[in-house]
Design a protein around this motif. Structure first.
Motif, PDB file in Angstrom:
ATOM      1  N   PRO A 189     -23.927  70.658 -65.131  1.00 35.95           N
ATOM      2  CA  PRO A 189     -24.257  69.333 -65.663  1.00 35.95           C
ATOM      3  C   PRO A 189     -23.709  68.186 -64.814  1.00 35.95           C
ATOM      4  O   PRO A 189     -24.290  67.104 -64.778  1.00 35.95           O
ATOM      5  CB  PRO A 189     -23.625  69.355 -67.058  1.00 35.95           C
ATOM      6  N   ARG A 190     -22.600  68.428 -64.109  1.00 36.63           N
ATOM      7  CA  ARG A 190     -21.994  67.379 -63.287  1.00 36.63           C
ATOM      8  C   ARG A 190     -22.788  67.100 -62.016  1.00 36.63           C
ATOM      9  O   ARG A 190     -22.533  66.119 -61.331  1.00 36.63           O
ATOM     10  CB  ARG A 190     -20.562  67.766 -62.918  1.00 36.63           C
ATOM     11  N   THR A 191     -23.740  67.965 -61.693  1.00 33.86           N
ATOM     12  CA  THR A 191     -24.519  67.779 -60.468  1.00 33.86           C
ATOM     13  C   THR A 191     -25.770  66.939 -60.703  1.00 33.86           C
ATOM     14  O   THR A 191     -26.515  66.669 -59.753  1.00 33.86           O
ATOM     15  CB  THR A 191     -24.939  69.144 -59.884  1.00 33.86           C
ATOM     16  N   ILE A 197     -32.963  68.233 -59.468  1.00 33.26           N
ATOM     17  CA  ILE A 197     -32.972  68.916 -60.760  1.00 33.26           C
ATOM     18  C   ILE A 197     -31.801  69.887 -60.811  1.00 33.26           C
ATOM     19  O   ILE A 197     -31.343  70.391 -59.780  1.00 33.26           O
ATOM     20  CB  ILE A 197     -34.290  69.686 -61.028  1.00 33.26           C
ATOM     21  N   ALA A 198     -31.318  70.137 -62.018  1.00 35.21           N
ATOM     22  CA  ALA A 198     -30.286  71.145 -62.261  1.00 35.21           C
ATOM     23  C   ALA A 198     -30.805  72.099 -63.316  1.00 35.21           C
ATOM     24  O   ALA A 198     -31.371  71.671 -64.329  1.00 35.21           O
ATOM     25  CB  ALA A 198     -28.987  70.496 -62.722  1.00 35.21           C
ATOM     26  N   GLY A 202     -28.068  77.252 -71.522  1.00 32.60           N
ATOM     27  CA  GLY A 202     -28.033  76.477 -72.756  1.00 32.60           C
ATOM     28  C   GLY A 202     -26.658  76.131 -73.260  1.00 32.60           C
ATOM     29  O   GLY A 202     -26.437  75.019 -73.742  1.00 32.60           O
ATOM     30  N   ASN A 203     -25.690  77.073 -73.173  1.00 34.19           N
ATOM     31  CA  ASN A 203     -24.374  76.773 -73.717  1.00 34.19           C
ATOM     32  C   ASN A 203     -23.691  75.646 -72.956  1.00 34.19           C
ATOM     33  O   ASN A 203     -23.045  74.776 -73.547  1.00 34.19           O
ATOM     34  CB  ASN A 203     -23.487  78.015 -73.741  1.00 34.19           C
ATOM     35  N   PHE A 204     -23.853  75.623 -71.644  1.00 37.23           N
ATOM     36  CA  PHE A 204     -23.223  74.557 -70.865  1.00 37.23           C
ATOM     37  C   PHE A 204     -24.002  73.247 -70.982  1.00 37.23           C
ATOM     38  O   PHE A 204     -23.422  72.169 -70.844  1.00 37.23           O
ATOM     39  CB  PHE A 204     -23.078  74.985 -69.411  1.00 37.23           C
TER      40      PHE A 204
END
Length: 270
Positions: A189-191, A197-198, A202-204
């Motif tokens: 998510p930090r990218t 696109i990343a 789902g959990n993260f």
């Protein structure tokens, strides 16, 4: 208050919460359970939908949070966890084979789908040539991410390759010349600010506050990519493990999914 009356009142309360005592019985040989999960919805599933049931039955439950895909299985194999919830069956099978661990899947849980997210484009059709794509670096979820790109017709892979073991070297057609950058899954998510696109499990995604409705694309995970609870193989038939298994099949669990996890992929039968 008499002992009998107290027991009847406890039984009535348990039934009211969907925890009918006839369905479970705390293992007298083991009443302390340590359960591990990755940050995000897997941890929340244990906290909101499982621990309350086990505690009603007399277990003391400790939850341990992890931020990677290696330590939960190593901790389980070494005995510091009794069970974990963070992985799908394909990852578990590959990990235990590679690491020579005696682990087994106990029961299926709910699953948050892997998704493609972006802060830079609003549609996959807008991906520029040479776009930077961040995706999980563990082999099982890397394969899952590449398959999602195949489904979106962004790449083509070898037709005879095992879909659970697809890697970058199996990509045979990449018309947009996408640049794949494998990253530790928890960091994906930090990218979003840097990558076009990343592709985030789902959990993260949920732990980072990403909404499924904001994804450019979501997978429909097959059984091999649905989350499971893992235990040591020697423990799978023990009473406490069966109580844990039953908790994931209960009406209380189903009600918790309705309330807290709408839109997630559910275990078969729920």
């Amino acid at each position: 208050m008499s002992f009998l009356r107290r027991q009847l009142l406890l039984a009535a309360a348990a039934t009211a919460f969907g925890l009918a005592s006839s369905a479970y019985a705390a293992d007298p040989a083991k009443t302390d359970l340590t359960l591990g999960a990755t940050a995000g919805y897997n941890y929340d599933v244990l906290k909101l939908a499982i621990a309350p049931q086990l505690e009603k039955e007399g277990y003391t439950v400790k939850l341990v949070e992890f931020n990677d895909y290696v330590q939960p299985n190593m901790a389980l194999a070494q005995g510091s966890l009794d069970a974990n919830l963070f992985q799908h069956i394909a990852y578990l099978n590959r990990f235990k084979e590679d690491q020579k661990l005696a682990l087994t899947d106990l029961v299926q849980s709910t699953t948050a789908p892997m998704g493609i997210y972006s802060e830079n484009i609003t549609a996959l059709a807008d991906l520029p040539e040479g776009a930077r794509v961040t995706l999980p670096n563990d082999p099982s979820n890397l394969a899952r991410a590449l398959q999602l790109l195949v489904q979106q017709e962004l790449i083509t892979v070898k037709p005879d390759v095992d879909p659970l073991r697809v890697s970058e070297r199996d990509v045979v057609d990449n018309p947009k010349k996408l640049r794949f950058v494998p990253i530790e899954a928890a960091q994906l998510p930090r990218t979003l600010g840097d990558a076009a696109i990343a592709i985030v499990p789902g959990n993260f995604a949920t732990s980072a506050g990403l909404k499924f409705t904001s994804a450019l694309a979501l997978e429909n995970p097959p059984v091999n990519y649905q989350q499971v609870v893992a235990v040591r193989s020697e423990d799978a038939d023990k009473p406490w493990a069966q109580d844990l298994k039953n908790a994931f099949r209960s009406e209380f669990f189903k009600a918790a999914l309705d309330e807290h996890f709408p839109g997630y992929t559910r275990p078969a039968g729920l």
